[in-house]
Design a protein around this motif. Sequence first.
Motif, PDB file in Angstrom:
ATOM      1  N   LEU A 155      30.061 -39.916 -32.017  1.00  0.00           N
ATOM      2  CA  LEU A 155      30.383 -38.641 -31.374  1.00  0.00           C
ATOM      3  C   LEU A 155      29.807 -37.467 -32.160  1.00  0.00           C
ATOM      4  O   LEU A 155      29.168 -36.567 -31.584  1.00  0.00           O
ATOM      5  CB  LEU A 155      31.902 -38.501 -31.257  1.00  0.00           C
ATOM      6  N   VAL A 156      30.038 -37.479 -33.470  1.00  0.00           N
ATOM      7  CA  VAL A 156      29.528 -36.385 -34.306  1.00  0.00           C
ATOM      8  C   VAL A 156      28.002 -36.339 -34.255  1.00  0.00           C
ATOM      9  O   VAL A 156      27.390 -35.270 -34.142  1.00  0.00           O
ATOM     10  CB  VAL A 156      30.031 -36.543 -35.754  1.00  0.00           C
ATOM     11  N   THR A 157      27.383 -37.514 -34.328  1.00  0.00           N
ATOM     12  CA  THR A 157      25.916 -37.569 -34.283  1.00  0.00           C
ATOM     13  C   THR A 157      25.388 -37.058 -32.948  1.00  0.00           C
ATOM     14  O   THR A 157      24.414 -36.310 -32.886  1.00  0.00           O
ATOM     15  CB  THR A 157      25.442 -39.009 -34.512  1.00  0.00           C
ATOM     16  N   VAL A 161      23.005 -30.224 -30.119  1.00  0.00           N
ATOM     17  CA  VAL A 161      22.830 -28.837 -30.574  1.00  0.00           C
ATOM     18  C   VAL A 161      21.425 -28.627 -31.120  1.00  0.00           C
ATOM     19  O   VAL A 161      20.770 -27.611 -30.864  1.00  0.00           O
ATOM     20  CB  VAL A 161      23.898 -28.486 -31.632  1.00  0.00           C
ATOM     21  N   GLY A 162      20.931 -29.617 -31.866  1.00  0.00           N
ATOM     22  CA  GLY A 162      19.580 -29.517 -32.408  1.00  0.00           C
ATOM     23  C   GLY A 162      18.524 -29.458 -31.320  1.00  0.00           C
ATOM     24  O   GLY A 162      17.566 -28.689 -31.411  1.00  0.00           O
ATOM     25  N   TYR A 172      14.495 -26.242 -28.443  1.00  0.00           N
ATOM     26  CA  TYR A 172      13.942 -25.767 -27.173  1.00  0.00           C
ATOM     27  C   TYR A 172      13.950 -24.249 -27.099  1.00  0.00           C
ATOM     28  O   TYR A 172      12.993 -23.623 -26.629  1.00  0.00           O
ATOM     29  CB  TYR A 172      14.735 -26.356 -26.014  1.00  0.00           C
ATOM     30  N   LEU A 173      15.024 -23.619 -27.574  1.00  0.00           N
ATOM     31  CA  LEU A 173      15.156 -22.166 -27.443  1.00  0.00           C
ATOM     32  C   LEU A 173      14.396 -21.404 -28.519  1.00  0.00           C
ATOM     33  O   LEU A 173      13.814 -20.340 -28.248  1.00  0.00           O
ATOM     34  CB  LEU A 173      16.629 -21.772 -27.478  1.00  0.00           C
ATOM     35  N   PHE A 174      14.383 -21.937 -29.739  1.00  0.00           N
ATOM     36  CA  PHE A 174      13.854 -21.155 -30.852  1.00  0.00           C
ATOM     37  C   PHE A 174      12.675 -21.825 -31.563  1.00  0.00           C
ATOM     38  O   PHE A 174      12.170 -21.298 -32.548  1.00  0.00           O
ATOM     39  CB  PHE A 174      14.966 -20.899 -31.875  1.00  0.00           C
TER      40      PHE A 174
END
Length: 262
Positions: free
Chosen positions: A240-242, A248-249, A254-256
Amino acid sequence: MIGADPSMPRRPHVLLLASMILGAWSRDAHAAERSTDQCIDLAERGQTDRAAGRLQAARTNLAECAREECPVVVRRDCAHWLADVEAVMPKVTFVILDVHGRQLTDATISVDGVVLAQEQRAHPLDPGPHDVEAAKPGYASAKKQVTLVASTTTVIDLRLFSLAGESPRSVEASPHPTTLSWGLTGASAGLAVAGLVIFGVAGGTAESDFNHLKSTCGTRCDPRRVDDVHTRYQVGDIGLVTGIAFAVGAAAIYLFGPRETR
């Protein structure tokens, strides 16, 4: 010299005056009657335009029949309908920019071929599709089609490119992620999905076995089976954490991440 005989009748003068007053009253009454008919016609046209979605025409007609020249009853209804029309009319604010995002002033804006007043900030328009065009001397014009919805305020931005040294291609060019960014985004997204799958499988089976052990052996269960359930819980938590971290990564890349202009 013979003076005027005071005993001579003055009735012809009285009759003439009376006819003049009667004629003036008749003309005023006729004008008032014609004005009332016009007011009623304006009110009816305003309601027809309103029902058809022609809110600008409806506002014009209703504003006319809400004037003091119209009868009180008609004027009151028109004022009420006018307020309703103005409340639901879409309003548009235009922002004109150059290709670098700097705001331009004194641009001419037209909607469906009609030039809008520059001093007006929020422009009321009819709901539905519209063709918008912005033009400014020294710049290539920009066009856009928009669809407006009743009771909304919309901000429309149009970008103009200068005819002095800027390529027309740069106006429509927009930054896109590079191939590397796409690759990293895809890989991160794949790892995020894998982590969430591991969480679902490991956590689901661990939960199922835990409930089974609880109902069958309680506190007397084989420690090895208990340890196996705990291990799968831990694997699920790690998954889950991974998954969240890689999701998020992927979004951040994609955005930045590095971008290119096509």
